[in-house]
Design a protein around this motif. Structure first.
Motif, PDB file in Angstrom:
ATOM      1  N   GLU A  51       0.800  -1.221   0.000  1.00 61.62           N
ATOM      2  CA  GLU A  51       0.000   0.000   0.000  1.00 61.62           C
ATOM      3  C   GLU A  51       0.836   1.277   0.000  1.00 61.62           C
ATOM      4  OE1 GLU A  51      -3.661   2.049   2.490  1.00 61.62           O
ATOM      5  OE2 GLU A  51      -3.081   0.000   2.957  1.00 61.62           O
ATOM      6  N   PHE A  52       1.956   1.278   0.730  1.00 63.68           N
ATOM      7  CA  PHE A  52       2.703   2.514   0.929  1.00 63.68           C
ATOM      8  C   PHE A  52       4.130   2.487   0.390  1.00 63.68           C
ATOM      9  CE2 PHE A  52      -0.304   2.243   4.544  1.00 63.68           C
ATOM     10  CZ  PHE A  52      -1.045   3.382   4.277  1.00 63.68           C
ATOM     11  N   GLY A  53       4.556   1.366  -0.149  1.00 60.58           N
ATOM     12  CA  GLY A  53       5.962   1.155  -0.496  1.00 60.58           C
ATOM     13  C   GLY A  53       6.620   2.188  -1.368  1.00 60.58           C
ATOM     14  N   ASP A  54       5.895   2.798  -2.293  1.00 58.41           N
ATOM     15  CA  ASP A  54       6.537   3.721  -3.233  1.00 58.41           C
ATOM     16  C   ASP A  54       6.289   5.183  -2.901  1.00 58.41           C
ATOM     17  OD1 ASP A  54       3.851   3.695  -3.836  1.00 58.41           O
ATOM     18  OD2 ASP A  54       4.123   3.686  -6.001  1.00 58.41           O
ATOM     19  N   ARG A  55       5.711   5.472  -1.745  1.00 60.21           N
ATOM     20  CA  ARG A  55       5.432   6.879  -1.416  1.00 60.21           C
ATOM     21  C   ARG A  55       5.724   7.203   0.043  1.00 60.21           C
ATOM     22  NH1 ARG A  55      -0.042   7.850   0.262  1.00 60.21           N
ATOM     23  NH2 ARG A  55      -1.120   5.889   0.512  1.00 60.21           N
ATOM     24  N   VAL A  56       6.944   6.924   0.447  1.00 59.76           N
ATOM     25  CA  VAL A  56       7.366   7.232   1.805  1.00 59.76           C
ATOM     26  C   VAL A  56       8.070   8.584   1.837  1.00 59.76           C
ATOM     27  CG1 VAL A  56       7.560   4.838   2.551  1.00 59.76           C
ATOM     28  CG2 VAL A  56       9.507   5.923   1.480  1.00 59.76           C
ATOM     29  N   PRO A  57       8.146   9.252   2.975  1.00 65.31           N
ATOM     30  CA  PRO A  57       7.635   8.855   4.270  1.00 65.31           C
ATOM     31  C   PRO A  57       6.124   9.050   4.386  1.00 65.31           C
ATOM     32  CG  PRO A  57       8.667  11.002   4.441  1.00 65.31           C
ATOM     33  CD  PRO A  57       8.887  10.527   3.035  1.00 65.31           C
ATOM     34  N   VAL A  58       5.515   8.141   5.139  1.00 66.23           N
ATOM     35  CA  VAL A  58       4.082   8.208   5.420  1.00 66.23           C
ATOM     36  C   VAL A  58       3.912   8.175   6.936  1.00 66.23           C
ATOM     37  CG1 VAL A  58       1.855   7.035   5.190  1.00 66.23           C
ATOM     38  CG2 VAL A  58       3.452   7.034   3.275  1.00 66.23           C
ATOM     39  N   VAL A  59       3.034   9.040   7.438  1.00 72.77           N
ATOM     40  CA  VAL A  59       2.716   9.052   8.863  1.00 72.77           C
ATOM     41  C   VAL A  59       1.315   8.480   9.044  1.00 72.77           C
ATOM     42  CG1 VAL A  59       2.334  10.477  10.911  1.00 72.77           C
ATOM     43  CG2 VAL A  59       4.183  11.059   9.316  1.00 72.77           C
ATOM     44  N   LEU A  60       1.220   7.448   9.874  1.00 75.87           N
ATOM     45  CA  LEU A  60      -0.065   6.862  10.232  1.00 75.87           C
ATOM     46  C   LEU A  60      -0.338   7.212  11.689  1.00 75.87           C
ATOM     47  CD1 LEU A  60       0.346   3.205   8.855  1.00 75.87           C
ATOM     48  CD2 LEU A  60      -0.587   5.179   7.653  1.00 75.87           C
ATOM     49  N   ILE A  61      -1.574   7.559  11.976  1.00 77.32           N
ATOM     50  CA  ILE A  61      -2.001   7.767  13.358  1.00 77.32           C
ATOM     51  C   ILE A  61      -3.100   6.768  13.636  1.00 77.32           C
ATOM     52  CG2 ILE A  61      -3.024   9.350  15.038  1.00 77.32           C
ATOM     53  CD1 ILE A  61      -1.826  11.657  13.431  1.00 77.32           C
ATOM     54  N   ASP A  62      -2.865   5.901  14.602  1.00 76.25           N
ATOM     55  CA  ASP A  62      -3.820   4.844  14.944  1.00 76.25           C
ATOM     56  C   ASP A  62      -4.239   4.068  13.691  1.00 76.25           C
ATOM     57  OD1 ASP A  62      -3.681   5.688  17.609  1.00 76.25           O
ATOM     58  OD2 ASP A  62      -5.247   7.181  17.284  1.00 76.25           O
TER      59      ASP A  62
END
Length: 82
Positions: A51-62
């Motif tokens: 889902e997120f591999g090619d668009r980091v950094p990603v911040v998830l909250i809960d």
């Protein structure tokens, strides 16, 4: 209840270290827990990688996506105060 913040990164991501340094004080001030998940490490959830591999950094909250690539500290503080 304290929030759980995850920073999704890759070892080759130059922006990831900068975003980490940027959000640490905000997360600490909010009393939230921070976990860094390096997506190219062995044993990482393949669903996260897909889902997120090619668009980091990603911040998830809960476990919900909050920000991708850039983080606004004021918005992050407001979200963590809820």
């Amino acid at each position: 209840m304290a929030h759980f913040v995850q920073l999704l990164t890759r070892s080759t991501c130059g922006s990831c270290a900068r975003v980490y340094q940027q959000i640490v004080p905000v997360v600490q001030a909010a009393g939230a827990k921070l976990e860094v998940v390096e997506l190219d490490k062995q044993g990482v959830d393949p669903q996260l990688e897909m889902e997120f591999g090619d668009r980091v950094p990603v911040v998830l909250i809960d476990e919900e996506e909050f920000a991708c690539w850039e983080v606004d500290n004021e918005e992050l503080a407001e979200e963590l105060a809820r």
